[in-house]
Scaffold this motif. Structure first.
Motif, PDB file in Angstrom:
ATOM      1  N   ARG A  70      64.929  40.204  -8.795  1.00  0.00           N
ATOM      2  CA  ARG A  70      63.534  40.033  -8.370  1.00  0.00           C
ATOM      3  C   ARG A  70      63.386  40.363  -6.878  1.00  0.00           C
ATOM      4  N   ASN A  71      64.298  39.854  -6.081  1.00  0.00           N
ATOM      5  CA  ASN A  71      64.201  40.072  -4.638  1.00  0.00           C
ATOM      6  C   ASN A  71      64.380  41.546  -4.273  1.00  0.00           C
ATOM      7  N   ARG A  72      65.323  42.196  -4.942  1.00  0.00           N
ATOM      8  CA  ARG A  72      65.557  43.599  -4.627  1.00  0.00           C
ATOM      9  C   ARG A  72      64.356  44.465  -4.979  1.00  0.00           C
ATOM     10  N   ILE A  73      63.832  44.283  -6.183  1.00  0.00           N
ATOM     11  CA  ILE A  73      62.686  45.098  -6.605  1.00  0.00           C
ATOM     12  C   ILE A  73      61.480  44.806  -5.718  1.00  0.00           C
ATOM     13  N   ARG A  74      61.247  43.547  -5.419  1.00  0.00           N
ATOM     14  CA  ARG A  74      60.107  43.204  -4.560  1.00  0.00           C
ATOM     15  C   ARG A  74      60.263  43.845  -3.178  1.00  0.00           C
ATOM     16  N   GLY A  75      61.482  43.781  -2.628  1.00  0.00           N
ATOM     17  CA  GLY A  75      61.714  44.394  -1.331  1.00  0.00           C
ATOM     18  C   GLY A  75      61.473  45.894  -1.362  1.00  0.00           C
ATOM     19  N   GLU A  76      61.899  46.553  -2.430  1.00  0.00           N
ATOM     20  CA  GLU A  76      61.721  47.999  -2.548  1.00  0.00           C
ATOM     21  C   GLU A  76      60.238  48.382  -2.612  1.00  0.00           C
ATOM     22  N   VAL A  77      59.502  47.737  -3.507  1.00  0.00           N
ATOM     23  CA  VAL A  77      58.112  48.175  -3.702  1.00  0.00           C
ATOM     24  C   VAL A  77      57.221  47.767  -2.532  1.00  0.00           C
ATOM     25  N   LEU A  78      57.571  46.694  -1.819  1.00  0.00           N
ATOM     26  CA  LEU A  78      56.804  46.358  -0.618  1.00  0.00           C
ATOM     27  C   LEU A  78      56.987  47.436   0.448  1.00  0.00           C
ATOM     28  N   PHE A  79      58.202  47.936   0.586  1.00  0.00           N
ATOM     29  CA  PHE A  79      58.429  49.060   1.506  1.00  0.00           C
ATOM     30  C   PHE A  79      57.598  50.268   1.084  1.00  0.00           C
ATOM     31  N   LEU A  80      57.629  50.612  -0.194  1.00  0.00           N
ATOM     32  CA  LEU A  80      56.913  51.789  -0.673  1.00  0.00           C
ATOM     33  C   LEU A  80      55.404  51.621  -0.501  1.00  0.00           C
ATOM     34  N   ARG A  81      54.910  50.406  -0.723  1.00  0.00           N
ATOM     35  CA  ARG A  81      53.480  50.166  -0.509  1.00  0.00           C
ATOM     36  C   ARG A  81      53.129  50.306   0.975  1.00  0.00           C
ATOM     37  N   ALA A  82      54.000  49.809   1.845  1.00  0.00           N
ATOM     38  CA  ALA A  82      53.752  49.939   3.281  1.00  0.00           C
ATOM     39  C   ALA A  82      53.720  51.403   3.708  1.00  0.00           C
ATOM     40  N   LEU A  83      54.628  52.203   3.168  1.00  0.00           N
ATOM     41  CA  LEU A  83      54.653  53.631   3.486  1.00  0.00           C
ATOM     42  C   LEU A  83      53.365  54.303   3.027  1.00  0.00           C
ATOM     43  N   LEU A  84      52.909  53.985   1.828  1.00  0.00           N
ATOM     44  CA  LEU A  84      51.672  54.569   1.318  1.00  0.00           C
ATOM     45  C   LEU A  84      50.475  54.181   2.173  1.00  0.00           C
ATOM     46  N   TYR A  85      50.388  52.898   2.541  1.00  0.00           N
ATOM     47  CA  TYR A  85      49.247  52.454   3.341  1.00  0.00           C
ATOM     48  C   TYR A  85      49.282  53.044   4.739  1.00  0.00           C
ATOM     49  N   HIS A  86      50.473  53.176   5.316  1.00  0.00           N
ATOM     50  CA  HIS A  86      50.518  53.771   6.644  1.00  0.00           C
ATOM     51  C   HIS A  86      50.115  55.239   6.593  1.00  0.00           C
ATOM     52  N   ASP A  87      50.552  55.952   5.569  1.00  0.00           N
ATOM     53  CA  ASP A  87      50.146  57.346   5.434  1.00  0.00           C
ATOM     54  C   ASP A  87      48.641  57.467   5.199  1.00  0.00           C
ATOM     55  N   LEU A  88      48.063  56.564   4.427  1.00  0.00           N
ATOM     56  CA  LEU A  88      46.608  56.558   4.252  1.00  0.00           C
ATOM     57  C   LEU A  88      45.907  56.317   5.580  1.00  0.00           C
ATOM     58  N   ALA A  89      46.403  55.343   6.345  1.00  0.00           N
ATOM     59  CA  ALA A  89      45.779  55.026   7.628  1.00  0.00           C
ATOM     60  C   ALA A  89      45.895  56.196   8.603  1.00  0.00           C
ATOM     61  N   ARG A  90      47.041  56.884   8.588  1.00  0.00           N
ATOM     62  CA  ARG A  90      47.220  58.016   9.496  1.00  0.00           C
ATOM     63  C   ARG A  90      46.249  59.144   9.190  1.00  0.00           C
ATOM     64  N   VAL A  91      45.909  59.303   7.922  1.00  0.00           N
ATOM     65  CA  VAL A  91      45.071  60.432   7.501  1.00  0.00           C
ATOM     66  C   VAL A  91      43.586  60.111   7.609  1.00  0.00           C
ATOM     67  N   TYR A  92      43.172  58.927   7.191  1.00  0.00           N
ATOM     68  CA  TYR A  92      41.752  58.629   7.032  1.00  0.00           C
ATOM     69  C   TYR A  92      41.177  57.731   8.118  1.00  0.00           C
ATOM     70  N   ALA A  93      41.986  57.270   9.060  1.00  0.00           N
ATOM     71  CA  ALA A  93      41.498  56.331  10.066  1.00  0.00           C
ATOM     72  C   ALA A  93      42.045  56.681  11.440  1.00  0.00           C
ATOM     73  N   TYR A  94      41.370  56.190  12.473  1.00  0.00           N
ATOM     74  CA  TYR A  94      41.900  56.333  13.817  1.00  0.00           C
ATOM     75  C   TYR A  94      43.076  55.386  14.008  1.00  0.00           C
ATOM     76  N   ASP A  95      43.884  55.699  14.996  1.00  0.00           N
ATOM     77  CA  ASP A  95      45.083  54.915  15.254  1.00  0.00           C
ATOM     78  C   ASP A  95      44.800  53.834  16.287  1.00  0.00           C
ATOM     79  N   PRO A  96      45.536  52.716  16.222  1.00  0.00           N
ATOM     80  CA  PRO A  96      45.305  51.642  17.201  1.00  0.00           C
ATOM     81  C   PRO A  96      45.462  52.097  18.649  1.00  0.00           C
ATOM     82  N   THR A  97      46.288  53.112  18.895  1.00  0.00           N
ATOM     83  CA  THR A  97      46.531  53.565  20.259  1.00  0.00           C
ATOM     84  C   THR A  97      45.552  54.630  20.734  1.00  0.00           C
ATOM     85  N   ALA A  98      44.675  55.102  19.855  1.00  0.00           N
ATOM     86  CA  ALA A  98      43.734  56.161  20.233  1.00  0.00           C
ATOM     87  C   ALA A  98      42.446  56.012  19.439  1.00  0.00           C
ATOM     88  N   ASP A  99      41.823  54.872  19.577  1.00  0.00           N
ATOM     89  CA  ASP A  99      40.613  54.561  18.830  1.00  0.00           C
ATOM     90  C   ASP A  99      39.401  55.229  19.489  1.00  0.00           C
TER      91      ASP A  99
END
Length: 469
Positions: free
Chosen positions: A127-156
């Motif tokens: 359970r811990n391994r799978i949860r750790g894996e998919v949380l990483f993958l979700r974070a990668l997806l959300y960061h890529d979405l934010a990079r493409v569709y939103a301004y960045d915290p350092t250059a708003d």
């Protein structure tokens, strides 16, 4: 229109539950029917493998996240061969990254796995391994979405910033569960990504050296965390996470900058998307086809396309003594007058088939160097920067200070990560204009952000479209 959306969601979820080729691959069984999906350890393993498979999509790391950021910025020229990605090269409105649909479909799959991990009786370690894996993958997806569709915290740009992207945490299986969320703020999105990465980092504590970079490891989590922290302007955290990643043993720093691109698995990879023969994207949209007019490294017969090539400016940025010039070569036939990258040269021995590094050891170094710069720690920034320069056969830099250090870091990143999809995002997060012969794109220009797909705007009254679309 909403009924159409419901049908679209249900068709997608039916595929999610029943596909035997991409989503629910598992050995020795090849499929799991919808009645038993996500109700056993075997099914959850198969579902998780299916999430990894999504990252091979052309819209993600199969092509677009490496090729399009080079075209949107000043690194790549488009020859027009095959009439692919021409709009991105010209920065035409609406021609940008298009990861919204693939990313949210995959996030939904992850959220359903997370629900199953709570509801199904499972061994704690699993359970811990799978949860750790998919949380990483979700974070990668959300960061890529934010990079493409939103301004960045350092250059708003406060006057035109309409938010980040919607945060969705509940998996959808039925029409009744479909929601229409609004865009969260940029800060809320980054806080969410931080939370996923922090939990993943703890859960992956014991999953490191025994796994190849095709799967999530603690080193991969720390490396991604260093990237996200740099984008957020959290420079102390970027340094901390870079150090954890580099000490993890998951990836290493070869003595030369070229050899890793000739092996099946890039030794610098903290996280790498693996492509097997059945995953071959083919001669039209693969990275080989996009970047090269040869099928293999030294082929003398021209292949199709090779439409994304070096700008003269980028080619000139490599000094004669730079060892990384071995990663650059003249094209063939109509491309004989231009330079091509050969990082993706069918090195797995099959035409158009290469694994794709997502996060490399060199990035942990440059993240750390830039973070030291922003904290005013110029000597430490130079120490990190010189690791890349010396390995590439260049002299170590001495005696420079202030903004000149940042310029040198960005130049070194431009050379080290040529055609790996960093350039546009680096300029964007630093608020810099894109200078190119086809027309400059100022950071304040609406084309810096991608347009949210019209079907999403029409279906979801809570979504606000980016300016200019």
């Amino acid at each position: 229109m909403k009924n159409y959306k419901f049908i679209y969601v249900l068709i997608g979820l039916t595929f999610f539950l029943s596909s035997c080729e991409e989503w629910l691959q598992v050995e020795p069984r090849q499929s799991i029917d919808s009645a038993t999906a996500l109700s056993s350890q075997e099914a959850i393993t198969a579902a998780t493998n299916g999430v990894y498979a999504r990252f091979r999509s052309v819209a993600l790391y199969g092509r677009d996240f490496l090729a399009i950021p080079e075209l949107l910025a000043d690194n790549a020229f488009n020859t027009g061969a095959g009439n692919r990605l021409v709009g991105q090269f010209n920065n035409q409105p609406g021609s940008h990254m298009g990861n919204w649909g693939t990313a949210y479909f995959t996030i939904n799959q992850i959220n359903l796995i997370l629900r199953a991990l709570q509801e199904v009786e499972l061994p704690v370690e699993f359970r811990n391994r799978i949860r750790g894996e998919v949380l990483f993958l979700r974070a990668l997806l959300y960061h890529d979405l934010a990079r493409v569709y939103a301004y960045d915290p350092t250059a708003d740009i406060p006057g035109v910033n309409v938010g980040g992207v919607p945060i969705v945490t509940q998996g959808t299986l039925t029409v009744a569960e479909v929601e229409y969320p609004a865009r969260n703020t940029v800060d809320e999105v980054y806080t969410f990504i931080y939370n996923d990465l922090e939990e993943s980092l703890g859960l992956m504590q014991n999953f490191n050296m025994n796994r190849r970079p095709f799967f999530v490891t603690r080193g991969a989590v720390a490396a991604l965390f260093s990237r996200v922290a740099l984008y957020r302007g959290d420079y102390a955290r970027a340094i901390e996470m870079s150090e954890i990643a580099m000490a993890s043993g998951v990836a290493n720093f070869p003595a030369d900058p070229v050899s890793g691109w000739r092996t099946q698995v890039q030794p610098e990879s903290f996280f790498e998307i693996v492509f097997t023969t059945q995953d071959n994207i083919g001669a039209n949209e693969s990275l080989r086809a996009t970047f090269m007019s040869r099928v293999f490294l030294n082929d003398a017969v021209a292949a199709s396309h090779g439409n994304v090539v070096f700008t003269d400016e980028l080619a000139a940025a490599f000094p004669d003594e730079d060892l990384r010039r071995d990663l650059i070569q003249r094209g063939l036939a109509v491309n004989s007058g231009v330079f091509e990258i050969n990082k993706f040269a069918s090195k797995n021995g099959v035409p158009n088939l290469d694994n794709v590094p997502v996060i490399r050891y060199s990035e942990a170094i440059t993240n750390k160097a830039e973070a030291h710069y922003h904290l005013g720690q110029f000597d430490l920034a130079l120490t990190e920067l010189n690791k890349l320069r010396v390995r590439a056969g260049l002299e170590a830099l001495e005696g420079i200070t202030g903004p000149q250090i940042l310029d040198e870091i960005l130049l070194e990143k431009r050379r080290e990560f040529a055609f790996e999809g960093h350039r546009f995002f680096d300029l964007k997060r630093l608020g810099r204009d894109i200078i190119k012969p086809t027309g400059n794109v100022e950071h304040s220009d609406f084309r810096i952000l991608a347009n949210i797909p019209n079907r999403e705007i029409e279906t979801n009254p809570s979504l606000v479209q980016n300016r200019g679309y």
